[in-house]
Design an enzyme around this catalytic site. Structure first.
Site, short mmCIF file in Angstrom:
data_model
loop_
_atom_site.label_atom_id
_atom_site.label_comp_id
_atom_site.label_asym_id
_atom_site.label_seq_id
_atom_site.Cartn_x
_atom_site.Cartn_y
_atom_site.Cartn_z
N HIS A 56 0.82 -1.21 0.00
CA HIS A 56 0.00 0.00 0.00
C HIS A 56 0.85 1.26 0.00
CE1 HIS A 56 -3.27 -2.69 0.76
NE2 HIS A 56 -2.85 -3.00 1.97
N HIS A 219 -7.24 -4.45 -0.96
CA HIS A 219 -6.61 -5.76 -1.18
C HIS A 219 -7.24 -6.49 -2.36
CE1 HIS A 219 -6.43 -4.88 3.21
NE2 HIS A 219 -5.17 -5.18 3.01
#
Length: 332
Positions: A56, A219
């Site tokens: 991320h 995700h």
């Protein structure tokens, strides 16, 4: 799969070596996979730590530094760090005024940070408080969560609360401010493509060329539904409308984040932000401050997310305070 890697099993360890080489203002504990400030803040100030699965970036390690986090724990790609990592970080950064854990609402993160807080308090006497971000309006429960996912508001919270800790606010005040920021933020995202996790070697999900995933998670979790690919103006509306329907942003200043998921070029993100601001203005929303770019990504996913924060004068003041991290830097 085409990626700039060696062995998929070594991606995180080798990436952290690169972070250390690129940023001498940071210190990397390679054993525990923790990114610290090279120069700790002064005694008597509240410390902030966060962390989560890698993939991320720049969240969270890229937001370590003056004005934001004191440390960030890095898990494997899309995998929570362990409680031992979090205990280590908590005890190292404590300057005698307590530590705030900033946790995204994913089951593994919440459970492991909770365990770490209890262990640090019991074994080291550290006063640990926790705020959990849960700003994604797309779905109530998803693959990784019970309740709403924590996404873009995490970046805004780390900046605002980091400034409060930097100027010497005590733990009660920092915790209260963090909860206000968490409560006042909402997010919505869309995906044009899947991401590819290095260890998997193939896209996380199949998305036809002529469709988008509306409400995707960071995700690759599914969102609300899939729709036909359309123009940016309509996609912007699919980001804005659910956020405005979930919270009133017309009563004061708003901080906006138009975030890239990792695979969308800035020319498209700025185009999208132009469409978003047009919709917000017509809805009576005053954008006082904004960020446009890749701040909480999903590896190589193409797409974007919108985060709005219903702010107040203190939040705007703290937003403007100096910050010096790899991912955010101004006024320093």
């Amino acid at each position: 799969m085409k990626k700039l890697i060696n062995d998929p099993a070594d991606v995180l360890a080798e990436s952290l070596r690169g972070v250390e080489a690129a940023h001498p203002e940071l210190r990397v504990d390679h054993e525990h996979r923790i990114v610290y400030r090279a120069r700790a803040k002064s005694d008597g100030k509240v410390a902030l730590i966060s962390g989560g699965g890698s993939g991320h970036e720049p969240l969270h390690g890229g937001f370590v530094g003056p004005g934001m986090l004191d440390a960030a724990c890095a898990g494997e790609v899309f995998t929570s760090p362990t409680p031992d990592q979090m205990v280590e970080a908590t005890t190292v950064v404590d300057r005698g005024a307590g530590v705030l854990h900033i946790v995204k609402n994913y089951t593994g993160d919440v459970m492991n940070f909770e365990m770490a807080g209890e262990m640090a308090a019991a074994d080291g006497g550290v006063d640990v408080r926790t705020v959990v971000t849960r700003d994604d309006v797309a779905v109530e429960d998803s693959t990784y969560t019970a309740g709403r996912r924590g996404v873009g508001v995490t970046v805004l919270l780390e900046k605002i609360v980091g400034a409060a800790a930097e100027e010497g606010q005590d733990l009660d005040a920092v915790e209260s401010l963090a909860q206000r920021v968490s409560d006042g933020g909402r997010s919505m995202g869309i995906a044009l493509t899947s991401c590819t996790v290095p260890s998997a070697g193939r896209p996380t999900f199949d998305l036809p060329e002529d469709e988008i995933e509306v409400g995707v998670g960071i995700h690759g979790e599914p969102g609300r539904h899939r729709e036909a690919l359309t123009g940016a103006s309509e996609i912007a509306r699919q980001l804005v409308d659910p956020v405005l329907a979930d919270h009133d942003f017309t009563t004061g200043p708003t901080i906006a984040l138009l975030n890239g998921m990792g695979g969308t070029p800035l020319i498209e993100l700025y185009l999208m932000y132009g469409e978003v601001t047009r919709l917000l203005a017509s809805a009576g929303v005053e954008v006082a401050r904004c960020l446009v770019g890749n701040y909480i990504t999903s590896l190589d996913m193409a797409g974007a997310s919108l985060t709005l924060l219903a702010a107040d004068e203190e939040m705007v003041r703290l937003w403007d305070a100096p910050v010096s991290t790899p991912g955010l830097r101004w006024g320093a």
